[in-house]
Design a protein around this motif. Structure first.
Motif, mmCIF file in Angstrom:
data_model
loop_
_atom_site.group_PDB
_atom_site.id
_atom_site.type_symbol
_atom_site.label_atom_id
_atom_site.label_comp_id
_atom_site.label_asym_id
_atom_site.label_seq_id
_atom_site.Cartn_x
_atom_site.Cartn_y
_atom_site.Cartn_z
ATOM 1 N N SER A 39 0.830 -1.205 0.000
ATOM 2 C CA SER A 39 0.000 0.000 0.000
ATOM 3 C C SER A 39 0.864 1.255 0.000
ATOM 4 O O SER A 39 0.497 2.272 -0.612
ATOM 5 N N HIS A 42 1.859 1.837 -3.526
ATOM 6 C CA HIS A 42 0.745 2.413 -4.284
ATOM 7 C C HIS A 42 0.682 3.930 -4.056
ATOM 8 O O HIS A 42 0.465 4.697 -4.998
ATOM 9 N N ARG A 62 -0.226 -2.764 -13.607
ATOM 10 C CA ARG A 62 0.993 -2.317 -12.926
ATOM 11 C C ARG A 62 2.156 -2.057 -13.864
ATOM 12 O O ARG A 62 3.310 -2.060 -13.449
#
Length: 238
Positions: A39, A42, A62
């Motif tokens: 995360s 991200h 991605r």
């Protein structure tokens, strides 16, 4: 102004793409930046995209593209590109003839080489081993610098999409019979099936790992797997 972590991530992505021709996986980014979860990656990716340094490619899971670099990283990348490459060795059986560029062409075009495209390689369920040259393709000379023969394969399947390798891409492979854990290789399974996967040694076994959670990792005995080459570059048509 980028934060330290944003700069570290951008530098890691740039170096891995220069080395392998494809962006690193989110797990590799997480490990490189010593983060506990993806995360955080991200969030960093989103921040870099909002600042115009990278672009996420539409409909390509991605897959990343570097749009620009900060001055500090750009200077380092230019210096690395200017470093003379090692002399190229013509491989036996696979020709790499230099393409004559038009007069006045840029230096990068002059460095283009032709390598054989051997057919298709499965990024999914293994397909029959590649054995015949289909035709030749021109690739940047930087992709095939150093020792060893090189060849190209057309990717079939989606098992490596999180490594930025998509169905229809052309991968450039350096022919070699060994690999380090974590490298993306052409693996020949039981002498008749070939596949493109990440290669790992685990507890005396060979693990062929996809970059797509829809595919399970295959565990095979060492005598069932032969490395046929390592990924060194990627060519994509839009």
């Amino acid at each position: 102004m980028l934060t330290r972590k944003q700069l570290e991530l951008l530098e890691f992505i740039q170096k891995r793409m220069a080395r392998d021709g494809v962006p690193p996986s989110f797990d590799e980014m997480k490990d490189a930046l010593d983060l506990r979860s993806k995360s955080g990656i991200h969030r960093l990716i989103t921040a870099l995209e909002e600042r115009g340094f990278i672009r996420r490619l539409a409909h390509r899971a991605r897959a990343l593209e570097i749009v620009k670099l900060p001055e500090s990283l750009e200077a380092a990348a230019v210096a690395a590109a200017a470093t003379p490459a090692k002399p190229k060795v013509r491989p036996e059986g696979i020709e790499g003839d230099r393409v004559d560029p038009p007069r006045g062409a840029m230096a990068v075009a002059a460095a283009a080489l032709e390598i054989p495209l051997m057919g298709r390689i499965a990024a999914g369920v293994p397909i029959e081993a590649i054995a015949e040259i289909s035709h030749h393709v021109a690739v940047p000379g930087a992709m095939v610098s150093g020792r060893g023969a090189h060849y190209a394969l057309e990717v079939k399947g989606d098992s490596m999409i999180e490594a930025g390798i998509n169905d229809g891409d052309i991968v450039v492979i350096r022919s070699q019979g060994t690999a380090e854990s974590g490298e993306i290789v052409v693996a020949l399974i039981e002498d008749h099936e070939a596949t493109l996967k990440r290669y790992f040694r685990r507890s005396g076994m060979i693990a062929l790992e996809a970059a797509n959670p829809a595919y399970e990792t295959r565990m095979l005995r060492e005598d069932q797997v032969k490395v046929q080459g390592r990924l060194v570059g990627l060519i994509r048509s839009y």
